[in-house]
Design a protein around this motif. Sequence first.
Motif, PDB file in Angstrom:
ATOM      1  N   LYS A   1      -1.058   1.740   7.803  1.00 14.29           N
ATOM      2  CA  LYS A   1      -0.876   0.316   8.051  1.00 14.29           C
ATOM      3  C   LYS A   1      -2.209  -0.412   7.989  1.00 14.29           C
ATOM      4  N   VAL A   2      -3.249   0.192   8.545  1.00 18.57           N
ATOM      5  CA  VAL A   2      -4.552  -0.454   8.568  1.00 18.57           C
ATOM      6  C   VAL A   2      -5.143  -0.543   7.170  1.00 18.57           C
ATOM      7  N   THR A   3      -5.010   0.531   6.407  1.00 18.94           N
ATOM      8  CA  THR A   3      -5.601   0.538   5.066  1.00 18.94           C
ATOM      9  C   THR A   3      -4.704  -0.116   4.035  1.00 18.94           C
ATOM     10  N   GLY A   4      -3.455  -0.386   4.371  1.00 16.81           N
ATOM     11  CA  GLY A   4      -2.526  -1.011   3.432  1.00 16.81           C
ATOM     12  C   GLY A   4      -1.951  -0.024   2.447  1.00 16.81           C
ATOM     13  N   ASP A   5      -2.115   1.264   2.686  1.00 15.66           N
ATOM     14  CA  ASP A   5      -1.604   2.315   1.804  1.00 15.66           C
ATOM     15  C   ASP A   5      -0.138   2.540   2.112  1.00 15.66           C
ATOM     16  N   SER A   6       0.734   2.192   1.179  1.00 12.75           N
ATOM     17  CA  SER A   6       2.166   2.329   1.428  1.00 12.75           C
ATOM     18  C   SER A   6       2.676   3.716   1.098  1.00 12.75           C
ATOM     19  N   SER A   7       1.876   4.562   0.465  1.00 15.96           N
ATOM     20  CA  SER A   7       2.373   5.877   0.062  1.00 15.96           C
ATOM     21  C   SER A   7       2.598   6.793   1.246  1.00 15.96           C
ATOM     22  N   SER A   8       1.838   6.637   2.326  1.00 22.90           N
ATOM     23  CA  SER A   8       2.036   7.515   3.468  1.00 22.90           C
ATOM     24  C   SER A   8       2.778   6.836   4.596  1.00 22.90           C
ATOM     25  N   SER A   9       3.251   5.622   4.367  1.00 21.88           N
ATOM     26  CA  SER A   9       4.022   4.914   5.375  1.00 21.88           C
ATOM     27  C   SER A   9       5.432   5.476   5.422  1.00 21.88           C
TER      28      SER A   9
ATOM     29  N   THR B   1     -10.806  -2.008   3.580  1.00 23.98           N
ATOM     30  CA  THR B   1     -11.635  -2.649   4.586  1.00 23.98           C
ATOM     31  C   THR B   1     -10.906  -3.873   5.124  1.00 23.98           C
ATOM     32  N   VAL B   2     -10.895  -3.997   6.439  1.00 18.50           N
ATOM     33  CA  VAL B   2     -10.183  -5.089   7.080  1.00 18.50           C
ATOM     34  C   VAL B   2     -11.174  -5.844   7.943  1.00 18.50           C
ATOM     35  N   GLN B   3     -11.067  -7.183   7.935  1.00 21.18           N
ATOM     36  CA  GLN B   3     -11.961  -7.999   8.741  1.00 21.18           C
ATOM     37  C   GLN B   3     -11.188  -9.187   9.274  1.00 21.18           C
ATOM     38  N   ASN B   4     -11.387  -9.493  10.542  1.00 21.61           N
ATOM     39  CA  ASN B   4     -10.822 -10.706  11.121  1.00 21.61           C
ATOM     40  C   ASN B   4     -11.791 -11.218  12.178  1.00 21.61           C
ATOM     41  N   ALA B   5     -11.354 -12.189  12.973  1.00 21.55           N
ATOM     42  CA  ALA B   5     -12.260 -12.840  13.914  1.00 21.55           C
ATOM     43  C   ALA B   5     -12.712 -11.924  15.051  1.00 21.55           C
ATOM     44  N   THR B   6     -12.017 -10.831  15.300  1.00 17.87           N
ATOM     45  CA  THR B   6     -12.394  -9.950  16.402  1.00 17.87           C
ATOM     46  C   THR B   6     -13.185  -8.745  15.958  1.00 17.87           C
TER      47      THR B   6
ATOM     48  N   SER C   1     -14.175  -5.773  12.417  1.00 21.22           N
ATOM     49  CA  SER C   1     -13.813  -5.259  11.107  1.00 21.22           C
ATOM     50  C   SER C   1     -13.716  -3.738  11.164  1.00 21.22           C
ATOM     51  N   TYR C   2     -13.066  -3.162  10.144  1.00 20.55           N
ATOM     52  CA  TYR C   2     -12.896  -1.712  10.055  1.00 20.55           C
ATOM     53  C   TYR C   2     -13.076  -1.289   8.606  1.00 20.55           C
ATOM     54  N   ASP C   3     -13.905  -0.277   8.391  1.00 21.54           N
ATOM     55  CA  ASP C   3     -14.140   0.272   7.055  1.00 21.54           C
ATOM     56  C   ASP C   3     -13.654   1.711   7.058  1.00 21.54           C
ATOM     57  N   PRO C   4     -12.502   2.014   6.409  1.00 19.45           N
ATOM     58  CA  PRO C   4     -11.942   3.360   6.457  1.00 19.45           C
ATOM     59  C   PRO C   4     -12.790   4.391   5.718  1.00 19.45           C
ATOM     60  N   GLU C   5     -13.563   3.966   4.725  1.00 18.33           N
ATOM     61  CA  GLU C   5     -14.378   4.919   3.978  1.00 18.33           C
ATOM     62  C   GLU C   5     -15.471   5.511   4.846  1.00 18.33           C
ATOM     63  N   SER C   6     -16.137   4.679   5.619  1.00 23.30           N
ATOM     64  CA  SER C   6     -17.202   5.178   6.488  1.00 23.30           C
ATOM     65  C   SER C   6     -16.662   5.508   7.880  1.00 23.30           C
ATOM     66  N   GLY C   7     -15.454   5.029   8.185  1.00 33.13           N
ATOM     67  CA  GLY C   7     -14.855   5.290   9.489  1.00 33.13           C
ATOM     68  C   GLY C   7     -15.488   4.468  10.594  1.00 33.13           C
ATOM     69  N   THR C   8     -16.158   3.381  10.232  1.00 33.56           N
ATOM     70  CA  THR C   8     -16.819   2.572  11.242  1.00 33.56           C
ATOM     71  C   THR C   8     -16.021   1.318  11.540  1.00 33.56           C
ATOM     72  N   ALA C   9     -16.050   0.956  12.789  1.00 31.18           N
ATOM     73  CA  ALA C   9     -15.399  -0.261  13.232  1.00 31.18           C
ATOM     74  C   ALA C   9     -16.433  -1.090  13.978  1.00 31.18           C
ATOM     75  N   THR C  10     -16.423  -2.376  13.743  1.00 36.04           N
ATOM     76  CA  THR C  10     -17.288  -3.275  14.489  1.00 36.04           C
ATOM     77  C   THR C  10     -16.406  -4.205  15.280  1.00 36.04           C
ATOM     78  N   VAL C  11     -16.870  -4.529  16.472  1.00 36.86           N
ATOM     79  CA  VAL C  11     -16.075  -5.339  17.378  1.00 36.86           C
ATOM     80  C   VAL C  11     -16.900  -6.523  17.836  1.00 36.86           C
ATOM     81  N   ASP C  12     -16.255  -7.656  18.007  1.00 37.77           N
ATOM     82  CA  ASP C  12     -16.912  -8.847  18.529  1.00 37.77           C
ATOM     83  C   ASP C  12     -17.388  -8.531  19.944  1.00 37.77           C
ATOM     84  N   THR C  13     -18.671  -8.534  20.157  1.00 36.43           N
ATOM     85  CA  THR C  13     -19.220  -8.166  21.462  1.00 36.43           C
ATOM     86  C   THR C  13     -19.512  -9.357  22.348  1.00 36.43           C
TER      87      THR C  13
END
Length: 133
Positions: free
Chosen positions: A73-81, A103-108, A110-122
Amino acid sequence: MNKLLLLVGAGIGYVLGARAGRERYDQIADQATKLWTDPRVQTKVDEAKTKAPEVAQKVGEQAKAKVDEAKAKVTGDSSSSSNGSSSSGSAFGGSGSSSSSGTVQNATGSYDPESGTATVDTTGFGPGGDKLP
C-alpha cells in the motif's frame, strides 16, 4: 483524649486486620497451589506448551503477510496486494505525493522504500502547524 482514643483504635484495628489478612492470604495461596498442581490443570498446561510453537508460527506468518500488504500500500505496488487494487496519491492520507519508485511524501514526513528511511516532521505541530499559537 479523642485523638489518643482514635490512635489506639487505629492501632488495634491494624494489628487485628494484619493477622486476619495474613491468614486469608495464606488460605488463598494454598488454594492457588492446590489448583496449579491439580493433574487436570497440568494436562491443559502441557497441551498449551505443545501447541504454542504452532500458534506462534501461524501468528508470525499472518503478521508477515500484513506487513507485506502494508508495504504494498505504501509503495503503490498492486502485485502483492491481497485485493489486487492499487491506490493513487499518498498512502498516509491527506494531501501528498508519491513517485513511481515508491517514495512517498506529505506534510508530516516522507518514506523512501529503496533506502528504507523515513523522515518525520519533528516540529511537533504537523500539517498546519504555522496556524497554531
